[in-house]
Design a protein around this motif. Sequence first.
Motif, PDB file in Angstrom:
ATOM      1  N   TRP A 123     -13.604   9.655  -6.760  1.00 26.27           N
ATOM      2  CA  TRP A 123     -12.631   8.772  -6.115  1.00 26.27           C
ATOM      3  C   TRP A 123     -13.347   7.516  -5.646  1.00 26.27           C
ATOM      4  O   TRP A 123     -14.564   7.501  -5.508  1.00 26.27           O
ATOM      5  CB  TRP A 123     -11.972   9.477  -4.916  1.00 26.27           C
ATOM      6  N   VAL A 124     -12.574   6.506  -5.310  1.00 24.49           N
ATOM      7  CA  VAL A 124     -13.203   5.233  -4.940  1.00 24.49           C
ATOM      8  C   VAL A 124     -14.057   5.375  -3.678  1.00 24.49           C
ATOM      9  O   VAL A 124     -15.086   4.709  -3.532  1.00 24.49           O
ATOM     10  CB  VAL A 124     -12.150   4.110  -4.791  1.00 24.49           C
ATOM     11  N   THR A 125     -13.660   6.258  -2.768  1.00 22.12           N
ATOM     12  CA  THR A 125     -14.444   6.431  -1.545  1.00 22.12           C
ATOM     13  C   THR A 125     -15.871   6.863  -1.886  1.00 22.12           C
ATOM     14  O   THR A 125     -16.834   6.415  -1.265  1.00 22.12           O
ATOM     15  CB  THR A 125     -13.770   7.454  -0.608  1.00 22.12           C
TER      16      THR A 125
ATOM     17  N   SER B 173     -12.195   8.227   9.251  1.00 22.41           N
ATOM     18  CA  SER B 173     -11.074   8.897   8.603  1.00 22.41           C
ATOM     19  C   SER B 173     -10.580   8.007   7.475  1.00 22.41           C
ATOM     20  O   SER B 173     -10.574   6.779   7.603  1.00 22.41           O
ATOM     21  CB  SER B 173      -9.961   9.119   9.638  1.00 22.41           C
ATOM     22  N   VAL B 174     -10.172   8.608   6.373  1.00 23.81           N
ATOM     23  CA  VAL B 174      -9.738   7.816   5.214  1.00 23.81           C
ATOM     24  C   VAL B 174      -8.806   8.592   4.303  1.00 23.81           C
ATOM     25  O   VAL B 174      -8.903   9.805   4.209  1.00 23.81           O
ATOM     26  CB  VAL B 174     -10.957   7.357   4.382  1.00 23.81           C
ATOM     27  N   GLY B 175      -7.920   7.881   3.653  1.00 28.27           N
ATOM     28  CA  GLY B 175      -7.150   8.443   2.549  1.00 28.27           C
ATOM     29  C   GLY B 175      -5.672   8.579   2.826  1.00 28.27           C
ATOM     30  O   GLY B 175      -4.856   8.577   1.911  1.00 28.27           O
TER      31      GLY B 175
ATOM     32  N   THR C 145      -9.852   4.069   8.592  1.00 28.50           N
ATOM     33  CA  THR C 145     -10.031   2.989   7.625  1.00 28.50           C
ATOM     34  C   THR C 145      -8.917   2.983   6.593  1.00 28.50           C
ATOM     35  O   THR C 145      -8.797   3.903   5.794  1.00 28.50           O
ATOM     36  CB  THR C 145     -11.385   3.150   6.899  1.00 28.50           C
ATOM     37  N   PHE C 146      -8.124   1.951   6.583  1.00 27.18           N
ATOM     38  CA  PHE C 146      -7.103   1.812   5.544  1.00 27.18           C
ATOM     39  C   PHE C 146      -7.657   0.968   4.400  1.00 27.18           C
ATOM     40  O   PHE C 146      -8.150  -0.151   4.628  1.00 27.18           O
ATOM     41  CB  PHE C 146      -5.829   1.138   6.085  1.00 27.18           C
ATOM     42  N   TRP C 147      -7.567   1.497   3.205  1.00 32.88           N
ATOM     43  CA  TRP C 147      -7.910   0.716   2.000  1.00 32.88           C
ATOM     44  C   TRP C 147      -7.417   1.459   0.778  1.00 32.88           C
ATOM     45  O   TRP C 147      -6.695   2.450   0.911  1.00 32.88           O
ATOM     46  CB  TRP C 147      -9.404   0.405   1.954  1.00 32.88           C
ATOM     47  N   GLN C 148      -7.751   1.003  -0.405  1.00 32.85           N
ATOM     48  CA  GLN C 148      -7.219   1.562  -1.645  1.00 32.85           C
ATOM     49  C   GLN C 148      -8.247   1.429  -2.763  1.00 32.85           C
ATOM     50  O   GLN C 148      -9.173   0.618  -2.666  1.00 32.85           O
ATOM     51  CB  GLN C 148      -5.985   0.768  -2.087  1.00 32.85           C
ATOM     52  N   THR C 149      -8.028   2.175  -3.836  1.00 31.33           N
ATOM     53  CA  THR C 149      -8.867   2.026  -5.018  1.00 31.33           C
ATOM     54  C   THR C 149      -8.958   0.542  -5.404  1.00 31.33           C
ATOM     55  O   THR C 149     -10.029   0.034  -5.740  1.00 31.33           O
ATOM     56  CB  THR C 149      -8.254   2.819  -6.192  1.00 31.33           C
TER      57      THR C 149
ATOM     58  N   GLY D  24       1.532  -1.833  -1.712  1.00 35.27           N
ATOM     59  CA  GLY D  24       2.339  -0.650  -2.060  1.00 35.27           C
ATOM     60  C   GLY D  24       2.613   0.246  -0.869  1.00 35.27           C
ATOM     61  O   GLY D  24       3.220   1.292  -1.007  1.00 35.27           O
ATOM     62  N   ASP D  25       2.154  -0.180   0.312  1.00 33.65           N
ATOM     63  CA  ASP D  25       2.413   0.586   1.531  1.00 33.65           C
ATOM     64  C   ASP D  25       3.330  -0.201   2.461  1.00 33.65           C
ATOM     65  O   ASP D  25       3.337  -1.437   2.438  1.00 33.65           O
ATOM     66  CB  ASP D  25       1.101   0.855   2.293  1.00 33.65           C
ATOM     67  N   GLY D  26       4.063   0.525   3.290  1.00 33.93           N
ATOM     68  CA  GLY D  26       4.796  -0.090   4.377  1.00 33.93           C
ATOM     69  C   GLY D  26       3.916  -0.068   5.618  1.00 33.93           C
ATOM     70  O   GLY D  26       2.998   0.754   5.728  1.00 33.93           O
TER      71      GLY D  26
HETATM   72  C1  WT7 Z   1      -3.531   4.873  -0.534  1.00 37.14           C
HETATM   73  C2  WT7 Z   1      -4.670   4.492  -1.430  1.00 37.14           C
HETATM   74  C3  WT7 Z   1      -8.838   4.508   0.573  1.00 37.14           C
HETATM   75  C4  WT7 Z   1      -9.630   5.277  -0.352  1.00 37.14           C
HETATM   76  C5  WT7 Z   1      -9.066   6.612  -0.653  1.00 37.14           C
HETATM   77  C6  WT7 Z   1      -7.651   6.568  -1.161  1.00 37.14           C
HETATM   78  C7  WT7 Z   1      -3.289   5.662   1.645  1.00 37.14           C
HETATM   79  C8  WT7 Z   1      -5.618   5.290   2.522  1.00 37.14           C
HETATM   80  C9  WT7 Z   1      -5.295   5.241   4.665  1.00 37.14           C
HETATM   81  C10 WT7 Z   1      -5.318   5.187   6.094  1.00 37.14           C
HETATM   82  C11 WT7 Z   1      -2.991   5.396   6.070  1.00 37.14           C
HETATM   83  C12 WT7 Z   1      -4.055   5.396   4.029  1.00 37.14           C
HETATM   84  C13 WT7 Z   1      -2.375   4.468   1.435  1.00 37.14           C
HETATM   85  C14 WT7 Z   1      -3.045   3.728   0.293  1.00 37.14           C
HETATM   86  N1  WT7 Z   1      -4.295   5.435   2.691  1.00 37.14           N
HETATM   87  N2  WT7 Z   1      -6.237   5.180   3.698  1.00 37.14           N
HETATM   88  N3  WT7 Z   1      -6.469   5.051   6.776  1.00 37.14           N
HETATM   89  N4  WT7 Z   1      -4.144   5.256   6.744  1.00 37.14           N
HETATM   90  N5  WT7 Z   1      -2.899   5.473   4.725  1.00 37.14           N
HETATM   91  O1  WT7 Z   1      -7.524   5.566  -2.144  1.00 37.14           O
HETATM   92  O2  WT7 Z   1      -6.315   6.869  -3.884  1.00 37.14           O
HETATM   93  O3  WT7 Z   1      -6.334   4.351  -3.924  1.00 37.14           O
HETATM   94  O4  WT7 Z   1      -5.022   5.620  -2.200  1.00 37.14           O
HETATM   95  O5  WT7 Z   1      -3.946   5.865   0.388  1.00 37.14           O
HETATM   96  O6  WT7 Z   1      -1.118   4.915   1.055  1.00 37.14           O
HETATM   97  O7  WT7 Z   1      -2.176   2.891  -0.435  1.00 37.14           O
HETATM   98  P1  WT7 Z   1      -6.309   5.596  -3.123  1.00 37.14           P
END
Ligand code: WT7
Length: 655
Positions: free
Chosen positions: A310-312, A390-392, A417-421, A505-507
């Motif tokens: 996964w990206v993490t 915390s993540v994901g 930490t909020f982020w995405q791939t 893609g998130d609210g």
């Molecule tokens: C989606 C991205 C970030 C790397 C692992 C997942 C959700 C991720 C949080 C957070 C609330 C979160 C979102 C996002 N998300 N981190 N801290 N609080 N929601 O990466 O598989 O690309 O998923 O994971 O919905 O869009 P991913």
Amino acid sequence: MSNDAATVHPVPEATMQGAHVFGMAAHQALVAEAEADYGGYWARLAREFVTWKTPFTKSLDDSNAPFFKWFEDGTLNVSYNCLDRNVERGLGGKVAIVFEADDGQVTRVTYSDLLARTCRLANALKARGVKKGDRVVIYMAMSIEGVVAMQACARIGATHSVVFGGFSAQSLRDRIEGAGAVMVITADEQVRGGKQLPLKAIVDDAIALGGCESVKDVIVYRRTGGKTGWHPSRDHWMHDETEGQPEVCEPEWVGAEHPLFLLYTSGSTGKPKGVQHSTGGYLLHAALTTKWTFDIRDDDVFWCTADIGWVTGHTYIAYGPLALGATEVVFEGVPTYPDAGRFWKMIQDHKVSVFYTAPTAIRSLIKLADASDAVHPKSYDLSSLRILGSVGEPINPAAWEWYHRNVGGGRCPIVDTFWQTETGGHMITPLPGATPLVPGSCTLPFPGIAAAIVDETGNDVPNGQGGILVVKKPWPSMIRTIWGEADRFKSSYFPPELKGYYLAGDGAIRDPGNGYFTITGRIDDVLNVSGHRMGTMEIESALVSCTDLVAEAAVVGRPDDTTGEAICAFVVLKGERPTGAAAKKIATELRNWVGREIGPIAKPKEIRFGDNLPKTRSGKIMRRLLRSLAKDEEITQDTSTLENPAVLAQLAEKN
Ligand code: WT7
């Protein structure tokens, strides 16, 4: 909604003294610096955090938006930055990786060792003809060799595409074909929770499915010595390949925009997307966020429990910590083996100071700790911990408080930490020495990240009112394109109605008082199950590909206490609607089918059968209704436009 003062956890100033970003004034100064001179801010950091072979002369090039370029005329090598640079700085003898195997055996690798191993594998790849720009698929479990494989690709300018070891042969095949990989690096087997599971056999199955003609060689790391099939013209043991290879390998100096890796992830429609990341901008954000978000210092022991699939695992295992010369833990196994105290025991044994994991893991460990003191964090010495992450997925306040109190002893900040791939690294996150925390909120954008909340037309919404999460300005580690699908990249992430902003893609919603962000979940048909991202359409396609049985399928998510969301599938069979034992049996069959098609993580938790699906008269499936049914809610929505209201009672029935 306003953040109640009682829920705010102030920065523990005594323990966070000396943090890289200390105090809110320092945080605000960075935000102001980025606002005043956006390109200059990122250029300053890119010079500070990255060693360039030839320096760049320009920061952001936005002349061909949304195909943004960063530091384009600079050249560098990621592996040089992660390995040689640390050895040159005198860190050759420092432990880079503390690897703990499933059975508890520990292996330590210094920066000099890691460099030597990376060079030998890089030379071996070159000897097989892998060149700059070639794609290499890595299908491995958590291992030193997995990290070495990624670094070796980076060293020779090959673009890696890591595929999570839990994906099926079919999913692996799709990703090999999509990337046009010339090589697959794998292991004979993986070991998790005391069990040996195949990897190489799945690679063989994937290639046998066809479409992988680009693959010339398969390199196999011998992990268990378990039996595997062998194609002598294609398969080579890693130890044979690296034997006798020199421990030096001149890095391939690539342009900053050279694709470091592809990583396939799920979208709301179609096949998974090959998210393409750059070299320079990506490395900058990986190193920068690791340093600021986790406040990494020379003597820290960092442990990110994610998988390199996964990206993490890319940003916070394979690249970020190594770019800083940090010591990190890499763990092969699972949190519940040999018992649910494994994480706490490993933190104690390795004196982990910064620990980064997912809410789903915490929630499942809470249940087990409640049931047995022996696996409760209080039974371990966790005093080495300084910072938790915390993540994901969103972390619910109850899990946050438990994590804070029982793991962090009430003294460690939690960075949510909020982020995405697609974003490559942290986007919205506390900085532990600066940001007062509110459980359940990822707080404020990382300095320089222009996150905002807008309506459907791209206009800002006031704080306290929910909306669509966007990023208004390009940033260095952003996705560059979807591999081979430039149009899909544009339409997925830069829809015209949003004024050129990046659509996450998130609210989200911001607190009217302090402006803190809270993520309210995906606004598209993407599910998040245990932090794993999946498209409902992918699962539906897998179900209907069982053509002997299935006529039609619709998949929705429903909230789940442990996994965040759970997959619920509504299925119409070709034959009669089954009930009782027959329904249970077919549901199991279909679950296994999906497991084989995509991977075990995509297996629906629940499958219900109907003679039909609820549709409008124009034939559209009413997903809102299905979501209510999945939650066992009473149907209060207007069902007058429904073609076939009688199916609702059937679909409300559990098997
Ligand atoms: C989606 C991205 C970030 C790397 C692992 C997942 C959700 C991720 C949080 C957070 C609330 C979160 C979102 C996002 N998300 N981190 N801290 N609080 N929601 O990466 O598989 O690309 O998923 O994971 O919905 O869009 P991913």
